[in-house]
Motif scaffolding. Structure first.
Motif, PDB file in Angstrom:
ATOM      1  N   ALA A 140      -7.632  -1.742  -7.778  1.00  0.00           N
ATOM      2  CA  ALA A 140      -6.970  -2.359  -8.927  1.00  0.00           C
ATOM      3  C   ALA A 140      -7.908  -2.400 -10.138  1.00  0.00           C
ATOM      4  O   ALA A 140      -7.487  -2.130 -11.269  1.00  0.00           O
ATOM      5  N   SER A 141      -9.176  -2.731  -9.898  1.00  0.00           N
ATOM      6  CA  SER A 141     -10.148  -2.798 -10.994  1.00  0.00           C
ATOM      7  C   SER A 141     -10.337  -1.432 -11.643  1.00  0.00           C
ATOM      8  O   SER A 141     -10.429  -1.320 -12.873  1.00  0.00           O
ATOM      9  N   ASP A 142     -10.401  -0.399 -10.822  1.00  0.00           N
ATOM     10  CA  ASP A 142     -10.590   0.949 -11.351  1.00  0.00           C
ATOM     11  C   ASP A 142      -9.436   1.336 -12.281  1.00  0.00           C
ATOM     12  O   ASP A 142      -9.657   1.923 -13.348  1.00  0.00           O
ATOM     13  N   HIS A 143      -8.220   1.006 -11.875  1.00  0.00           N
ATOM     14  CA  HIS A 143      -7.064   1.347 -12.715  1.00  0.00           C
ATOM     15  C   HIS A 143      -6.976   0.446 -13.944  1.00  0.00           C
ATOM     16  O   HIS A 143      -6.486   0.880 -14.988  1.00  0.00           O
ATOM     17  N   ALA A 144      -7.447  -0.783 -13.818  1.00  0.00           N
ATOM     18  CA  ALA A 144      -7.369  -1.706 -14.950  1.00  0.00           C
ATOM     19  C   ALA A 144      -8.244  -1.252 -16.117  1.00  0.00           C
ATOM     20  O   ALA A 144      -8.000  -1.643 -17.263  1.00  0.00           O
TER      21      ALA A 144
ATOM     22  N   VAL B  96      -5.947   0.602 -18.379  1.00  0.00           N
ATOM     23  CA  VAL B  96      -4.682  -0.052 -18.746  1.00  0.00           C
ATOM     24  C   VAL B  96      -5.001  -1.360 -19.455  1.00  0.00           C
ATOM     25  O   VAL B  96      -5.552  -2.278 -18.841  1.00  0.00           O
ATOM     26  N   PRO B  97      -4.702  -1.479 -20.722  1.00  0.00           N
ATOM     27  CA  PRO B  97      -4.983  -2.741 -21.421  1.00  0.00           C
ATOM     28  C   PRO B  97      -4.147  -3.877 -20.854  1.00  0.00           C
ATOM     29  O   PRO B  97      -3.037  -3.670 -20.357  1.00  0.00           O
TER      30      PRO B  97
ATOM     31  N   ARG C 128       1.733   4.875 -18.529  1.00  0.00           N
ATOM     32  CA  ARG C 128       0.960   3.625 -18.497  1.00  0.00           C
ATOM     33  C   ARG C 128       1.642   2.589 -17.610  1.00  0.00           C
ATOM     34  O   ARG C 128       0.976   1.868 -16.859  1.00  0.00           O
ATOM     35  N   THR C 129       2.990   2.497 -17.666  1.00  0.00           N
ATOM     36  CA  THR C 129       3.689   1.530 -16.809  1.00  0.00           C
ATOM     37  C   THR C 129       3.532   1.902 -15.342  1.00  0.00           C
ATOM     38  O   THR C 129       3.423   1.017 -14.487  1.00  0.00           O
ATOM     39  N   GLY C 130       3.494   3.208 -15.033  1.00  0.00           N
ATOM     40  CA  GLY C 130       3.281   3.628 -13.655  1.00  0.00           C
ATOM     41  C   GLY C 130       1.894   3.271 -13.160  1.00  0.00           C
ATOM     42  O   GLY C 130       1.719   2.798 -12.023  1.00  0.00           O
ATOM     43  N   ARG C 131       0.873   3.479 -14.006  1.00  0.00           N
ATOM     44  CA  ARG C 131      -0.490   3.133 -13.604  1.00  0.00           C
ATOM     45  C   ARG C 131      -0.631   1.618 -13.447  1.00  0.00           C
ATOM     46  O   ARG C 131      -1.340   1.139 -12.549  1.00  0.00           O
ATOM     47  N   ALA C 132       0.049   0.869 -14.321  1.00  0.00           N
ATOM     48  CA  ALA C 132       0.005  -0.586 -14.209  1.00  0.00           C
ATOM     49  C   ALA C 132       0.671  -1.049 -12.915  1.00  0.00           C
ATOM     50  O   ALA C 132       0.170  -1.955 -12.228  1.00  0.00           O
ATOM     51  N   ALA C 133       1.800  -0.427 -12.562  1.00  0.00           N
ATOM     52  CA  ALA C 133       2.484  -0.789 -11.316  1.00  0.00           C
ATOM     53  C   ALA C 133       1.589  -0.492 -10.116  1.00  0.00           C
ATOM     54  O   ALA C 133       1.498  -1.296  -9.178  1.00  0.00           O
TER      55      ALA C 133
ATOM     56  N   GLU D  51       0.838  -1.203   0.000  1.00  0.00           N
ATOM     57  CA  GLU D  51       0.000   0.000   0.000  1.00  0.00           C
ATOM     58  C   GLU D  51       0.873   1.252   0.000  1.00  0.00           C
ATOM     59  O   GLU D  51       0.579   2.228  -0.710  1.00  0.00           O
ATOM     60  N   ARG D  52       1.950   1.226   0.771  1.00  0.00           N
ATOM     61  CA  ARG D  52       2.877   2.362   0.799  1.00  0.00           C
ATOM     62  C   ARG D  52       3.564   2.533  -0.558  1.00  0.00           C
ATOM     63  O   ARG D  52       3.714   3.655  -1.056  1.00  0.00           O
ATOM     64  N   ALA D  53       3.961   1.423  -1.158  1.00  0.00           N
ATOM     65  CA  ALA D  53       4.604   1.493  -2.474  1.00  0.00           C
ATOM     66  C   ALA D  53       3.640   2.048  -3.523  1.00  0.00           C
ATOM     67  O   ALA D  53       4.039   2.806  -4.415  1.00  0.00           O
ATOM     68  N   ALA D  54       2.357   1.672  -3.418  1.00  0.00           N
ATOM     69  CA  ALA D  54       1.359   2.191  -4.352  1.00  0.00           C
ATOM     70  C   ALA D  54       1.196   3.697  -4.184  1.00  0.00           C
ATOM     71  O   ALA D  54       1.071   4.432  -5.169  1.00  0.00           O
ATOM     72  N   ALA D  55       1.208   4.154  -2.931  1.00  0.00           N
ATOM     73  CA  ALA D  55       1.106   5.596  -2.692  1.00  0.00           C
ATOM     74  C   ALA D  55       2.287   6.327  -3.309  1.00  0.00           C
ATOM     75  O   ALA D  55       2.142   7.428  -3.860  1.00  0.00           O
TER      76      ALA D  55
END
Length: 435
Positions: free
Chosen positions: A308-312, A315-316, A275-280, A263-267
């Motif tokens: 995760a679903s919201d970001h997916a 992101v294809p 796109r790679t950042g949003r995928a990460a 969670e901290r890493a996601a923040a």
């Protein structure tokens, strides 16, 4: 969530025998009862962790009963420490305790059903260890052009994502030596670019160590990977390294700490607009959800899955710095979360009528089918379980053959059906020596 009543359970005779060997502190000549063991564990907790609030860790006779019946195999770190102290054990294995997501390396002993687990061809890790030992004093040799190195690393990533473990083992050591040489000589942007390549090869080496049961080596490689990721200027690479680090918490008994780490890493990467950042970011929440499920925090798990679903949606499905992410990957993790939370019916609902597309890497597709097999086996549908195992083998044979959950399902099915020829053929394939 409750465990499904048909989940395969193996009694923990080691633990029960340890308790039976102790004298009751209150009833002379009698063996220690479950209630007395629970009291002793609670006392040991107070002694081991003075000043801490331990209410959530205190146990009773029902909890001890679940351990002895094999309904629980991996208590919290604190409870395991108290159990070892009370029962005079040196290791968790002495008490029959193990993480359900791991099996001992090279295991070939029959399990409680009489099903013999395979002893597959081993990978020689001596050369890999030597390369890691010499990361700052690599042997002399050439360093290819950056484009050629990038192509070689991309090949390594493809081998990992398609579970070609034995081929990986033959090519990783020399490439590591070469990248280590480059890391010592390159500066500036070239150094950062090489560090990004090196993190990918470390990740592939970790996959080898983890799949073949060298868990201490896996942890060492992950430490090297996270350190090297810091040499890049790409926050998505740093986030991906933390994603990989999260796997350690599946097995060390502290899933809540792993969830908090992710969670901290996601923040930290949340402001990244690439796109790679949003995928990460999405992948970190995806893995955090499964850890939350293991920590028995379903509301947190669903919150992570929703994030995760919201970001997916934006992101294809694809592979980003070696991590698969997208709507299909999130759905697969929903199935895994339901199973790890003890609800195979929910797992089947999440998977119903869906086939993972070819855009999902073969290893992850095989994960989905293995989990589907587990759910069908636990809910009393052996034919459907065999169907799912067949699909898993088609998707990623090497990954499926050595996966511990596959052999758990086969052991369960062996007890329930003797007429399915496909099952017997599959068991011969799964237990046959390789190479």
């Amino acid at each position: 969530m409750p465990r499904h009543p048909e989940t395969l359970i193996t009694p923990n005779t080691l633990l029960a025998e340890r308790r039976a060997a102790l004298q009751s502190p209150r009833r002379p000549g009698q063996r220690m009862s479950r209630a007395e063991l629970a009291d002793a564990i609670n006392t040991a907790l107070d002694r081991l962790y003075p000043g801490r609030s331990l209410t959530a860790h205190y146990v009773d006779h029902r909890w001890v009963g679940k351990l002895e019946r094999g309904e629980h195999r991996w208590p919290s770190h604190e409870r395991r420490a108290a159990l070892r102290q009370v029962l005079g054990a040196s290791t968790n294995a002495d008490l029959g305790l193990y993480s359900p997501r791991r099996t001992p390396p090279g295991s070939a002993a029959p399990d409680a059903t009489g099903y013999s687990l395979p002893a597959h061809r081993s990978v020689d890790f001596v050369e890999l260890r030597a390369c890691l030992d010499a990361f700052d004093v690599p042997p002399d040799g050439p360093v290819r052009h950056a484009d050629d190195l990038r192509a070689a690393v991309n090949h390594i990533v493809r081998l990992r994502l398609t579970s070609n473990y034995y081929q990986l083992a033959t090519v990783i050591p020399a490439l590591l030596d070469e990248l280590h040489r480059a890391q010592l000589t390159y500066t500036g942007a070239r150094h950062e670019s090489n560090a990004a390549l090196l993190t990918q090869v470390y990740r592939a080496a970790d996959a080898l160590a983890d799949k073949f049961g060298h868990y201490d080596l896996s942890a060492r490689i992950i430490t090297m990977m996270t350190s090297t990721a810091q040499d890049t200027s790409d926050p998505a690479i740093v986030a991906t390294a933390q994603y990989v680090r999260g796997e350690l918490f599946f097995h060390n008994g502290r899933p809540e700490l792993g969830r908090a780490l992710l969670e901290r890493a996601a923040a930290d990467v949340s402001s990244c607009t690439t796109r790679t950042g949003r995928a990460a970011y999405g992948a970190l929440h995806m893995r955090a959800a499964v850890l939350a499920g293991l920590a028995q925090r379903p509301s947190q798990a669903w919150a992570h899955l929703q994030e995760a679903s919201d970001h997916a949606r934006d992101v294809p499905e694809g592979e980003y710095h070696g991590t698969a992410f997208g709507p299909s990957s999130v759905r697969i993790h929903k199935v895994t979360f339901a199973l790890d939370s003890g609800d195979p019916d929910a797992a089947l609902s999440a998977a119903q009528g869906w086939i993972p597309p070819a855009t999902v890497p073969s290893e992850r597709r095989s994960h989905f089918y293995i989990d589907l097999a587990r759910a069908h086996a636990q809910t009393g549908s052996p034919a459907q379980a065999v169907d799912a195992l067949m699909h898993a083998r088609t998707a990623a044979p090497e990954h499926t053959r050595i996966h511990p959950h596959v052999h758990q399902v086969l052991a369960m099915l062996r007890l329930r059906t003797s007429t399915d020829n496909r099952l017997h053929e599959y068991m011969r394939w799964a237990t046959a020596p390789v190479g």
